[in-house]
Design an enzyme around this catalytic site. Structure first.
Site, PDB file in Angstrom:
ATOM      1  N   ARG A 159     -13.277  -3.525  -7.514  1.00  0.00           N
ATOM      2  CA  ARG A 159     -13.069  -4.148  -6.208  1.00  0.00           C
ATOM      3  C   ARG A 159     -14.383  -4.191  -5.438  1.00  0.00           C
ATOM      4  O   ARG A 159     -15.111  -3.203  -5.382  1.00  0.00           O
ATOM      5  CB  ARG A 159     -12.041  -3.291  -5.470  1.00  0.00           C
TER       6      ARG A 159
ATOM      7  N   ASP B   6       0.696  -4.543   8.653  1.00  0.00           N
ATOM      8  CA  ASP B   6      -0.419  -3.629   8.442  1.00  0.00           C
ATOM      9  C   ASP B   6      -1.666  -4.494   8.231  1.00  0.00           C
ATOM     10  O   ASP B   6      -1.743  -5.273   7.273  1.00  0.00           O
ATOM     11  CB  ASP B   6      -0.140  -2.740   7.225  1.00  0.00           C
TER      12      ASP B   6
ATOM     13  N   PHE C  56       0.851  -1.192   0.000  1.00  0.00           N
ATOM     14  CA  PHE C  56       0.000   0.000   0.000  1.00  0.00           C
ATOM     15  C   PHE C  56       0.894   1.253   0.000  1.00  0.00           C
ATOM     16  O   PHE C  56       1.849   1.333   0.773  1.00  0.00           O
ATOM     17  CB  PHE C  56      -0.901  -0.021   1.234  1.00  0.00           C
TER      18      PHE C  56
ATOM     19  N   TYR D 109     -11.447   2.650  10.103  1.00  0.00           N
ATOM     20  CA  TYR D 109     -12.649   3.053   9.346  1.00  0.00           C
ATOM     21  C   TYR D 109     -13.038   2.070   8.257  1.00  0.00           C
ATOM     22  O   TYR D 109     -13.969   2.330   7.513  1.00  0.00           O
ATOM     23  CB  TYR D 109     -12.457   4.455   8.741  1.00  0.00           C
ATOM     24  N   LYS D 110     -12.335   0.937   8.144  1.00  0.00           N
ATOM     25  CA  LYS D 110     -12.695  -0.051   7.120  1.00  0.00           C
ATOM     26  C   LYS D 110     -13.642  -1.072   7.756  1.00  0.00           C
ATOM     27  O   LYS D 110     -14.748  -0.719   8.121  1.00  0.00           O
ATOM     28  CB  LYS D 110     -11.431  -0.642   6.517  1.00  0.00           C
TER      29      LYS D 110
HETATM   30  C1  LIG Z   1      -6.469   1.961   4.142  1.00  0.00           C
HETATM   31  C2  LIG Z   1      -5.042   1.642   4.396  1.00  0.00           C
HETATM   32  C3  LIG Z   1      -4.216   2.547   5.075  1.00  0.00           C
HETATM   33  C4  LIG Z   1      -4.781   3.878   5.469  1.00  0.00           C
HETATM   34  O1  LIG Z   1      -3.887   4.716   6.112  1.00  0.00           O
HETATM   35  P1  LIG Z   1      -4.424   6.080   6.721  1.00  0.00           P
HETATM   36  O2  LIG Z   1      -3.284   6.619   7.443  1.00  0.00           O
HETATM   37  O3  LIG Z   1      -5.607   5.757   7.572  1.00  0.00           O
HETATM   38  O4  LIG Z   1      -4.872   6.937   5.586  1.00  0.00           O
HETATM   39  C5  LIG Z   1      -2.915   2.174   5.339  1.00  0.00           C
HETATM   40  N1  LIG Z   1      -2.439   0.974   4.937  1.00  0.00           N
HETATM   41  C6  LIG Z   1      -3.209   0.086   4.274  1.00  0.00           C
HETATM   42  C7  LIG Z   1      -2.658  -1.231   3.880  1.00  0.00           C
HETATM   43  C8  LIG Z   1      -4.527   0.395   3.977  1.00  0.00           C
HETATM   44  O5  LIG Z   1      -5.295  -0.463   3.319  1.00  0.00           O
END
Ligand SMILES: *Cc1c(COP(=O)(O)O)cnc(C)c1O
Length: 408
Positions: A367, A194, A124, A219-220
């Site tokens: 997705r 992560d 990511f 938030y997911k």
């Molecule tokens: C959604 C996501 C993030 C989000 O990071 P934020 O700091 O909340 O914007 C980070 N890493 C992964 C793998 C994600 O899917």
């Protein structure tokens, strides 16, 4: 699968009652809970209570009277069973990116003489950017990325930390925590996971699998609301070796002693920084409460069933027009499924217009996330049918569906 069969599967679903814990607009099939979880039905009242009763009436006394000061630890305790962590190994804090920075810097500093952060190609972007930023701050550290299949063999005596995402945000491919952790441990390397696309969707046992450090998104699948605070995990046995790179006053052993010199709090609290966002944590707590009484094994089983059905129904209806871009075997995936289509962006916009909300990830991935607490088999069927219709009638092929918005 016929509509009757889908309805029968929903009726037999042991998690069907959890759908009532959420508010979703009528007629919307929401398959984007992996990007922004749905609104828990309890969240609006929880926020009103926190704002009007706590903040509005008890004002600053609320830090003690309503336990605001302990909120990052208290709410982390509700998350602990979802991750197989002890309550004193978890903290709610800031965003995933900031938590990642804190733990990555701490991991590197705890490994003197080692200069490599190892990660996966295509990880990511924020994870890679945070690591790049750290290498600019610490010029003796470098970031190395390798394909997924080469991670274990690339760990060597110079690897300070392996930083990986358990479930890939594009393909949903799932890495094997236990096996990578064991390979890292054998070489004295730390692991930092992560869990943004896995927490709340699949069964995770950080302790059993020997994870050192982890972060993830609120938030997911955890339904904490847009920009919800994230979480960070540091295994108990490691905490004494780690130093936070952002030791704010909330990380001090006695914040209200107002001492000029920093003295770290014991344990995980040393990873706090500044004043926690109480309103945001209240919403995250309501999101976590939507998991009450439901074992993650049941959630993972339903995630596998929904996503597997979706693959079958799409492939049966759309044939070779779309290509599966996720692992076929459910235990090798998270809870979302991606299909490639050259006009994927436009097809997704056309789907959204018909009430089926998925999202698009460049260059060509459509997705679809399945949140076991509120998605069902009728959703799966309707989404597959609607996608087949749109591809058959070509209705996606319109200029308005090609106009890119800032958020895809
Ligand atoms: C959604 C996501 C993030 C989000 O990071 P934020 O700091 O909340 O914007 C980070 N890493 C992964 C793998 C994600 O899917």
């Amino acid at each position: 699968m016929t509509l009757e069969e889908a309805q029968a599967l929903d009726a037999a679903d042991p998690l069907r009652h959890a759908r009532d814990r959420f508010r979703l607009p009528d007629g919307t099939i929401y398959l984007d809970g992996n990007s922004l979880g749905a609104l828990p039905a309890a969240t609006p009242a929880r926020l009103v209570q926190t704002v009007e009763h706590q903040w509005g009436e008890d004002l600053i006394a609320s830090w003690t009277r309503h336990g605001w000061i302990d909120a990052p630890r208290r709410v982390a305790a509700k998350l602990a069973p979802l991750l197989g962590a002890d309550v004193d190994e978890l903290l709610i804090a800031e965003s995933t990116s900031v938590c990642l920075f804190k733990l990555l810097a701490a991991a590197v500093q705890a490994q003197p003489g080692r200069s490599t952060i190892l990660s996966q190609e295509g990880n990511f972007p924020t994870d890679l950017y945070v690591a790049q930023g750290l290498t600019e701050l610490l010029p003796h550290i470098r970031l190395r990325t390798v394909p997924a299949g080469e991670i274990e063999s690339a760990i060597d005596e110079d690897t300070a930390v392996v930083m990986l995402t358990q479930v890939d945000y594009r393909s949903a491919a799932r890495l094997d925590l236990a096996s990578i952790n064991a390979a890292a441990r054998a070489r004295g390397t730390l692991t930092l996971w992560d869990l943004s696309h896995s927490a709340g969707a699949i069964e995770i046992d950080l302790k059993r699998d020997g994870c050192d450090l982890a972060v993830g998104c609120g938030y997911k699948y955890l339904n904490g609301g847009p920009g919800a605070p994230a979480f960070l995990f540091a295994a108990g046995h490691l905490q004494g070796r780690l130093r936070s790179p952002l030791p704010g006053w909330m990380a001090h052993a006695e914040p209200f002693a107002f001492e000029p010199a920093f003295r770290p709090a014991e344990g995980i609290a040393q990873f706090l920084t500044g004043t926690p966002s109480i309103l945001a944590i209240a919403a995250l707590e309501a999101g976590l409460d939507s998991f009450a009484g439901i074992p993650m094994s049941a959630i993972e089983a339903k995630a596998a069933a929904l996503s597997q059905r979706f693959i079958e129904e799409v492939e049966a209806r759309c044939g070779s027009e779309v290509q599966l871009a996720s692992p076929r075997e459910p235990s090798r995936r998270g809870s979302h499924v991606s299909f490639a289509h050259p006009a994927g962006y436009a097809v997704i916009q056309a789907l959204i217009e018909r009430g089926v909300v998925g999202d698009f990830r460049a260059p060509d991935l459509m997705r679809f996330g399945f949140a076991p607490l509120y998605n069902g088999f009728v959703d799966v069927l309707r989404a597959a049918e609607t996608m087949a219709e749109i591809l058959r009638d070509g209705s996606w092929d319109q200029p308005r569906f090609r106009e890119r918005s800032r958020v895809t």
